[in-house]
Design a protein around this motif. Structure first.
Motif, PDB file in Angstrom:
ATOM      1  N   ARG A  13      -8.122  12.469   4.030  1.00 30.30           N
ATOM      2  CA  ARG A  13      -8.389  11.693   3.296  1.00 30.30           C
ATOM      3  C   ARG A  13      -7.929  10.690   3.657  1.00 30.30           C
ATOM      4  O   ARG A  13      -8.763   8.916   3.292  1.00 30.30           O
ATOM      5  N   LEU A  62      -3.760   5.618   6.684  1.00 32.37           N
ATOM      6  CA  LEU A  62      -4.147   4.833   4.700  1.00 32.37           C
ATOM      7  C   LEU A  62      -5.573   5.433   4.428  1.00 32.37           C
ATOM      8  O   LEU A  62      -6.520   6.085   5.302  1.00 32.37           O
ATOM      9  N   THR A  63      -4.812   5.863   3.149  1.00 29.16           N
ATOM     10  CA  THR A  63      -5.958   6.925   2.509  1.00 29.16           C
ATOM     11  C   THR A  63      -6.972   6.391   1.431  1.00 29.16           C
ATOM     12  O   THR A  63      -7.256   7.098   1.071  1.00 29.16           O
ATOM     13  N   ASP A  64      -6.939   4.567   1.706  1.00 30.98           N
ATOM     14  CA  ASP A  64      -7.886   4.109   0.528  1.00 30.98           C
ATOM     15  C   ASP A  64      -8.980   3.052   1.043  1.00 30.98           C
ATOM     16  O   ASP A  64      -8.508   2.006   2.122  1.00 30.98           O
ATOM     17  N   LYS A  65      -9.965   3.553   1.052  1.00 28.54           N
ATOM     18  CA  LYS A  65     -11.392   2.976   1.698  1.00 28.54           C
ATOM     19  C   LYS A  65     -10.943   1.709   1.440  1.00 28.54           C
ATOM     20  O   LYS A  65     -11.585   0.739   1.873  1.00 28.54           O
ATOM     21  N   LYS A  66     -10.702   1.459  -0.075  1.00 30.65           N
ATOM     22  CA  LYS A  66     -10.837  -0.305  -0.565  1.00 30.65           C
ATOM     23  C   LYS A  66      -9.654  -1.397   0.356  1.00 30.65           C
ATOM     24  O   LYS A  66      -9.817  -2.794   0.230  1.00 30.65           O
ATOM     25  N   ALA A  67      -8.721  -0.695   0.267  1.00 33.49           N
ATOM     26  CA  ALA A  67      -7.386  -1.730   1.422  1.00 33.49           C
ATOM     27  C   ALA A  67      -7.829  -1.732   2.719  1.00 33.49           C
ATOM     28  O   ALA A  67      -7.169  -2.644   3.187  1.00 33.49           O
ATOM     29  N   LEU A  83       0.249  -0.977  -0.181  1.00 36.69           N
ATOM     30  CA  LEU A  83       0.128   0.174   0.347  1.00 36.69           C
ATOM     31  C   LEU A  83       0.921   1.229   0.039  1.00 36.69           C
ATOM     32  O   LEU A  83       0.437   2.515  -1.220  1.00 36.69           O
ATOM     33  N   SER A 125      -2.781  14.339   5.195  1.00 36.87           N
ATOM     34  CA  SER A 125      -3.535  13.875   4.668  1.00 36.87           C
ATOM     35  C   SER A 125      -4.623  13.815   5.423  1.00 36.87           C
ATOM     36  O   SER A 125      -5.303  12.765   4.941  1.00 36.87           O
ATOM     37  N   LYS A 133      -1.079   4.633  -1.399  1.00 31.94           N
ATOM     38  CA  LYS A 133      -2.075   4.227  -0.154  1.00 31.94           C
ATOM     39  C   LYS A 133      -2.353   4.305   0.973  1.00 31.94           C
ATOM     40  O   LYS A 133      -2.909   4.562   1.712  1.00 31.94           O
TER      41      LYS A 133
END
Length: 98
Positions: free
Chosen positions: A31, A84-89, A13, A28, A18
């Protein structure tokens, strides 16, 4: 997910952009979806960023590994916090309900 696989996934990631570390965490936060905290993270800066994350309702994951282990996974000496900036992760980490 065991610690080794989790650290490997965090490394992926980070390389994919991400996951944010260091001074970029603060910029960040808007986000951010999850703040990963190493178990031995206890600096003034860490506490300040944890407070800011709490004010933005960003959940904190208290990781079972230390700063040195997290740092090695991300190609650094030590890392106390990672955002962590990615929801899918979240699903990949098994934290989708965080």
């Amino acid at each position: 997910m065991d610690s080794g696989r989790e650290l490997g996934f965090l490394g992926i990631l980070f390389r994919a952009g991400k996951l944010t570390i260091g001074s970029r965490i603060e910029t960040s936060l808007r986000r951010g979806v999850l703040l990963v905290k190493a178990k031995d993270a206890d600096s003034r800066e860490s506490r300040r960023l944890l407070s800011k994350a709490a004010s933005r309702s960003i959940p904190v994951y208290e990781a079972p590994y230390g700063k040195a282990e997290l740092g090695r996974a991300l190609g650094r000496e030590e890392v106390s916090l990672a955002l962590l900036t990615d929801k899918k992760a979240l699903k990949g980490l098994g934290k989708e309900n965080a």
